[in-house]
Scaffold this active site. Sequence first.
Site, PDB file in Angstrom:
ATOM      1  N   SER A   1     -10.404   6.154  30.865  1.00  0.00           N
ATOM      2  CA  SER A   1     -10.276   7.594  31.036  1.00  0.00           C
ATOM      3  C   SER A   1      -9.749   7.966  32.430  1.00  0.00           C
ATOM      4  O   SER A   1      -8.662   7.547  32.814  1.00  0.00           O
ATOM      5  CB  SER A   1     -11.628   8.248  30.741  1.00  0.00           C
TER       6      SER A   1
ATOM      7  N   ASP B   1     -10.056  10.325  19.218  1.00  0.00           N
ATOM      8  CA  ASP B   1     -10.464  10.721  20.572  1.00  0.00           C
ATOM      9  C   ASP B   1     -10.164  12.202  20.796  1.00  0.00           C
ATOM     10  O   ASP B   1      -9.009  12.624  20.736  1.00  0.00           O
ATOM     11  CB  ASP B   1      -9.719   9.870  21.592  1.00  0.00           C
TER      12      ASP B   1
ATOM     13  N   HIS C   1     -13.592   8.580  22.201  1.00  0.00           N
ATOM     14  CA  HIS C   1     -13.476   8.327  23.639  1.00  0.00           C
ATOM     15  C   HIS C   1     -14.509   7.319  24.148  1.00  0.00           C
ATOM     16  O   HIS C   1     -14.271   6.642  25.163  1.00  0.00           O
ATOM     17  CB  HIS C   1     -13.627   9.647  24.397  1.00  0.00           C
TER      18      HIS C   1
END
Length: 425
Positions: free
Chosen positions: A200, A374, A403
């Site tokens: 991320s 996601d 995610h």
Amino acid sequence: MLLNRFIVSCLFFLLTISAIDVNSYSSIKQYRDALIARLLLKSWRKKVEEQRVRFFDRLPQSVESRYTTTQVISYRGYPSEIHHVTTDDGYIIELHRIPPRGTAKKVVFLQHGVMQSSGTWLVNPSSRSLAILLADQSYDVWLGNFRGNRYSRKHTTLDPNSEQYWKFSWDQIGNYDIPAVINYILKETSQPKLTYIGHSLGCGVFFIAMVLHPELNAKIDLMVGLAPLSSFAHFDGIFRMLTPFSNPIENFLEFTRARVILDSDVRGKYLFDLACEQTYSQARFCRDVFIFVCGPNRDNIDPALIPVINENFMTGTSVAVIAQFAQNYNAGDVFQAYDYGREGNLQKYGSTKPYQYDLTKVTAPVYVFSGNADRIVTPKDVDWLLTKLSNLKGSTRFFEYNHLDFIWGTDVKERLYDNILTLLS
């Protein structure tokens, strides 16, 4: 008519009672006692069943939920080290290392995402923890921490309780922290290159570092991006409804002199424990909240891990770091620096708009793994990123992954980490 039937019934009942002898009365008493016993037994069984359910619904308390990252590493039987790196702007970053046993194959650096810590790579048991799997393969494993989280809340001159300490965004992490950490690790290990694995925002700050410090590209053997953040235009999480109000919210937080936010220490930690960590039912509910925000695939996260997840989640960051997500969402298909407003941008960037990072300047080899489910780093945003990277080595998309599956999934070893180990070899 009804009165007559009632009278007849009463007479019949009285005649029946008068005809019963002593032995029959004794039988009725025994029947009554047996009936009461059966009712008591039924009630007792119901209570036992309720207690059984409550007993087996209790969530086992993992000792690792009270351990620091290095304590978890040691608890699992591996050597651990703590290192401190000072950035050019004075922030002191804490790194956690699992040194190799014998000669190291390669140096691998793992960088977590927003609101997390180095311990996020150790939430899963050793059999599916990327940090441990790498250590078992004789890699020299380093775990990073963002400035401001519970491990990296120090500065050479600034007090962490001061407002000035918390005036940082993605830009400072990418411009100062990542270069300092990469150079420190390479110097410490006497290696010319390392492998960078980010999740991320851990990817976003890598891209910033490579753009602002082009010489670093030559020091990266391979960058592996897990749900890599860049453009945030298609963010689909529930909090997107707040993004139009990001400026007034940020102004309010500045007015109230809010410093660290999203920090679960003390009161937040107690709340997590009370709301999420007593029973499996609570843990499943809190797991489902994560899933609601980050995307479906709920059965791929074990509720029993919730206490350890909570220990490594919401470890503190600045208001500007969170505001920059909203800014990038509002900006559309770009990957931009922090927006200081018209006047602030003119002073900072010489333009009324924020600086846009040119991702074509990322010349380090990059391999991307993303999730079709996601809601944070969406497939559309990843597709945009893939068109910008100048040295993309490949991309894999998992249809079911959200995610969080990339770090906490139950099948992440077979689906993802085995592929990463193959890439590294």
